[in-house]
Design a protein around this motif. Structure first.
Motif, PDB file in Angstrom:
ATOM      1  N   ASP A 149      46.527 -19.663 -13.370  1.00 22.88           N
ATOM      2  CA  ASP A 149      46.478 -19.816 -14.822  1.00 22.88           C
ATOM      3  C   ASP A 149      46.347 -18.441 -15.462  1.00 22.88           C
ATOM      4  OD1 ASP A 149      43.440 -19.350 -15.748  1.00 22.88           O
ATOM      5  OD2 ASP A 149      43.445 -20.393 -13.820  1.00 22.88           O
ATOM      6  N   GLU A 150      46.793 -18.325 -16.686  1.00 23.75           N
ATOM      7  CA  GLU A 150      46.880 -17.026 -17.347  1.00 23.75           C
ATOM      8  C   GLU A 150      45.519 -16.382 -17.555  1.00 23.75           C
ATOM      9  OE1 GLU A 150      48.999 -14.936 -21.240  1.00 23.75           O
ATOM     10  OE2 GLU A 150      48.978 -17.126 -21.042  1.00 23.75           O
ATOM     11  N   ALA A 151      44.516 -17.167 -17.928  1.00 26.58           N
ATOM     12  CA  ALA A 151      43.196 -16.608 -18.194  1.00 26.58           C
ATOM     13  C   ALA A 151      42.612 -15.956 -16.943  1.00 26.58           C
ATOM     14  CB  ALA A 151      42.257 -17.683 -18.716  1.00 26.58           C
ATOM     15  N   THR A 152      42.718 -16.635 -15.804  1.00 27.60           N
ATOM     16  CA  THR A 152      42.204 -16.089 -14.542  1.00 27.60           C
ATOM     17  C   THR A 152      42.974 -14.843 -14.144  1.00 27.60           C
ATOM     18  OG1 THR A 152      41.530 -18.284 -13.784  1.00 27.60           O
ATOM     19  CG2 THR A 152      41.790 -16.582 -12.113  1.00 27.60           C
ATOM     20  N   PHE A 153      44.283 -14.915 -14.282  1.00 32.13           N
ATOM     21  CA  PHE A 153      45.133 -13.785 -13.915  1.00 32.13           C
ATOM     22  C   PHE A 153      44.774 -12.554 -14.739  1.00 32.13           C
ATOM     23  CE2 PHE A 153      48.963 -11.179 -14.283  1.00 32.13           C
ATOM     24  CZ  PHE A 153      49.379 -11.095 -12.963  1.00 32.13           C
ATOM     25  N   ARG A 154      44.606 -12.745 -16.025  1.00 33.16           N
ATOM     26  CA  ARG A 154      44.281 -11.620 -16.908  1.00 33.16           C
ATOM     27  C   ARG A 154      42.907 -11.043 -16.559  1.00 33.16           C
ATOM     28  NH1 ARG A 154      45.162 -11.257 -23.436  1.00 33.16           N
ATOM     29  NH2 ARG A 154      43.811  -9.472 -23.832  1.00 33.16           N
ATOM     30  N   ARG A 155      41.940 -11.893 -16.276  1.00 31.55           N
ATOM     31  CA  ARG A 155      40.611 -11.403 -15.897  1.00 31.55           C
ATOM     32  C   ARG A 155      40.674 -10.557 -14.630  1.00 31.55           C
ATOM     33  NH1 ARG A 155      38.743 -16.603 -17.388  1.00 31.55           N
ATOM     34  NH2 ARG A 155      38.769 -17.256 -15.186  1.00 31.55           N
ATOM     35  N   GLU A 156      41.528 -10.977 -13.683  1.00 33.00           N
ATOM     36  CA  GLU A 156      41.672 -10.220 -12.440  1.00 33.00           C
ATOM     37  C   GLU A 156      42.227  -8.830 -12.706  1.00 33.00           C
ATOM     38  OE1 GLU A 156      42.429 -13.854  -9.260  1.00 33.00           O
ATOM     39  OE2 GLU A 156      44.132 -12.939 -10.296  1.00 33.00           O
ATOM     40  N   VAL A 157      43.236  -8.749 -13.562  1.00 34.42           N
ATOM     41  CA  VAL A 157      43.825  -7.453 -13.901  1.00 34.42           C
ATOM     42  C   VAL A 157      42.793  -6.570 -14.598  1.00 34.42           C
ATOM     43  CG1 VAL A 157      45.573  -6.274 -15.303  1.00 34.42           C
ATOM     44  CG2 VAL A 157      46.181  -8.348 -14.041  1.00 34.42           C
ATOM     45  N   MET A 158      42.072  -7.144 -15.551  1.00 33.54           N
ATOM     46  CA  MET A 158      41.093  -6.369 -16.302  1.00 33.54           C
ATOM     47  C   MET A 158      39.963  -5.868 -15.411  1.00 33.54           C
ATOM     48  SD  MET A 158      42.438  -6.191 -19.221  1.00 33.54           S
ATOM     49  CE  MET A 158      41.098  -5.372 -20.079  1.00 33.54           C
ATOM     50  N   ALA A 159      39.591  -6.659 -14.426  1.00 32.14           N
ATOM     51  CA  ALA A 159      38.544  -6.234 -13.495  1.00 32.14           C
ATOM     52  C   ALA A 159      39.023  -5.042 -12.667  1.00 32.14           C
ATOM     53  CB  ALA A 159      38.153  -7.396 -12.586  1.00 32.14           C
ATOM     54  N   LEU A 160      40.275  -5.074 -12.244  1.00 34.18           N
ATOM     55  CA  LEU A 160      40.819  -3.997 -11.420  1.00 34.18           C
ATOM     56  C   LEU A 160      40.956  -2.688 -12.194  1.00 34.18           C
ATOM     57  CD1 LEU A 160      43.578  -5.966  -9.477  1.00 34.18           C
ATOM     58  CD2 LEU A 160      41.401  -5.143  -8.581  1.00 34.18           C
ATOM     59  N   VAL A 161      41.361  -2.775 -13.461  1.00 34.44           N
ATOM     60  CA  VAL A 161      41.579  -1.547 -14.235  1.00 34.44           C
ATOM     61  C   VAL A 161      40.265  -0.917 -14.690  1.00 34.44           C
ATOM     62  CG1 VAL A 161      43.846  -2.292 -15.022  1.00 34.44           C
ATOM     63  CG2 VAL A 161      41.846  -2.788 -16.434  1.00 34.44           C
ATOM     64  N   SER A 162      39.178  -1.639 -14.568  1.00 31.19           N
ATOM     65  CA  SER A 162      37.884  -1.095 -14.977  1.00 31.19           C
ATOM     66  C   SER A 162      37.226  -0.279 -13.880  1.00 31.19           C
ATOM     67  CB  SER A 162      36.936  -2.230 -15.388  1.00 31.19           C
ATOM     68  OG  SER A 162      36.582  -3.028 -14.273  1.00 31.19           O
ATOM     69  N   GLU A 163      37.851  -0.211 -12.704  1.00 30.77           N
ATOM     70  CA  GLU A 163      37.276   0.481 -11.557  1.00 30.77           C
ATOM     71  C   GLU A 163      37.776   1.921 -11.456  1.00 30.77           C
ATOM     72  OE1 GLU A 163      37.201  -3.550  -8.739  1.00 30.77           O
ATOM     73  OE2 GLU A 163      38.636  -1.932  -8.381  1.00 30.77           O
ATOM     74  N   ASN A 164      37.029   2.719 -10.732  1.00 24.51           N
ATOM     75  CA  ASN A 164      37.450   4.077 -10.407  1.00 24.51           C
ATOM     76  C   ASN A 164      38.601   4.003  -9.408  1.00 24.51           C
ATOM     77  OD1 ASN A 164      37.105   6.677  -8.505  1.00 24.51           O
ATOM     78  ND2 ASN A 164      36.268   7.161 -10.511  1.00 24.51           N
ATOM     79  N   SER A 165      39.408   5.046  -9.358  1.00 20.91           N
ATOM     80  CA  SER A 165      40.518   5.090  -8.418  1.00 20.91           C
ATOM     81  C   SER A 165      40.034   5.019  -6.973  1.00 20.91           C
ATOM     82  CB  SER A 165      41.318   6.376  -8.610  1.00 20.91           C
ATOM     83  OG  SER A 165      42.237   6.576  -7.546  1.00 20.91           O
ATOM     84  N   ILE A 166      40.863   4.447  -6.125  1.00 20.39           N
ATOM     85  CA  ILE A 166      40.609   4.465  -4.682  1.00 20.39           C
ATOM     86  C   ILE A 166      40.439   5.914  -4.205  1.00 20.39           C
ATOM     87  CG2 ILE A 166      41.667   4.034  -2.418  1.00 20.39           C
ATOM     88  CD1 ILE A 166      40.722   1.479  -3.746  1.00 20.39           C
ATOM     89  N   PHE A 167      41.113   6.837  -4.906  1.00 23.88           N
ATOM     90  CA  PHE A 167      41.098   8.237  -4.517  1.00 23.88           C
ATOM     91  C   PHE A 167      40.111   9.072  -5.332  1.00 23.88           C
ATOM     92  CE2 PHE A 167      45.603   6.974  -3.453  1.00 23.88           C
ATOM     93  CZ  PHE A 167      45.356   6.840  -2.098  1.00 23.88           C
TER      94      PHE A 167
END
Length: 230
Positions: A149-167
């Motif tokens: 569903d769109e709401a879950t998908f968007r939350r997943e993206v937003m959670a990932l972009v709030s993190e520091n880089s792997i590098f």
């Protein structure tokens, strides 16, 4: 007349704040995403899109191979594999030159994110296979999802972009730790080149670009892990 086709313009998610006047937005992204069975979220790295094909190493323009000083290393690697590429075109992020962020945990200067073969963009598993075959790493794989569903998908993206880089990313202006540049989401399976806009999407953080058109005059080489003072 270009020797090969450039990498397609990746459309932004409508909730991506890092857009500029010439960027494109896929306002109907969910209509595309919900038809994709499996998606891969990867880290968007702050570098230059370089394509390796049997014809040479290309940057933004595919009219002629690039000769920039910051592509010298990848051009040397290309010399070793050019006769084995065949009809494969390898696209990767060249982070040899520092742009708007500096990474403090890089192991390499070139990370593959896509491979084109004829009229097809290869599936993610094939991308990883060929990257390994030519001794290249791929961009960090952050998460593999089945869009529900769109709401879950968007939350997943937003959670990932709030993190520091792997590098381990640092803003070049403030010298402070910062979140990753963004996320690129793609269909895990292969898809037609002409359907690119319906299978690849991106999120870029607001105010990411800190460089201007003159950055190439004073560019600096990105240090690899272990080159930073302890």
């Amino acid at each position: 007349m270009s020797i090969s086709r450039k990498y397609g313009r990746t459309y932004h998610y409508p909730f991506s704040p890092g857009t500029s006047s010439d960027d494109r937005i896929n306002h109907d992204y969910w209509q595309d995403v919900k038809n994709i069975d499996l998606m891969v979220h990867t880290e968007k790295l702050d570098g230059e899109n370089n394509c390796l094909s049997r014809y040479g190493v290309f940057a933004r323009s595919h009219a002629a191979p690039t000769t920039s000083s910051w592509t010298q290393k990848i051009r040397e690697q290309w010399e070793l594999i050019k006769n084995d590429l065949g009809d494969l075109e390898i696209f990767g992020e060249n982070v040899y030159a520092i742009h708007s962020m500096e990474y403090k945990s890089l192991d390499h200067h070139y990370y593959v994110f896509a491979i084109r073969q004829g009229d097809t963009w290869l599936g993610w598993d094939e991308v990883k296979f060929y990257a390994a075959l030519f001794d290249f790493p791929t961009v960090p794989e952050l998460k593999v999802v089945h869009p529900v569903d769109e709401a879950t998908f968007r939350r997943e993206v937003m959670a990932l972009v709030s993190e520091n880089s792997i590098f381990d990313s640092y803003d070049v202006a403030s010298k402070a730790p910062c979140t990753r540049e963004g996320v690129v989401s793609r269909n895990a399976k292969a898809y037609a080149v002409d359907e690119f806009a319906h299978h690849v999407f991106k999120y870029v953080r607001k105010g990411h670009v800190k460089t201007d058109e003159h950055w190439t005059r004073h560019w600096k080489r990105a240090r690899l892990r272990g080159e930073f003072p302890v």
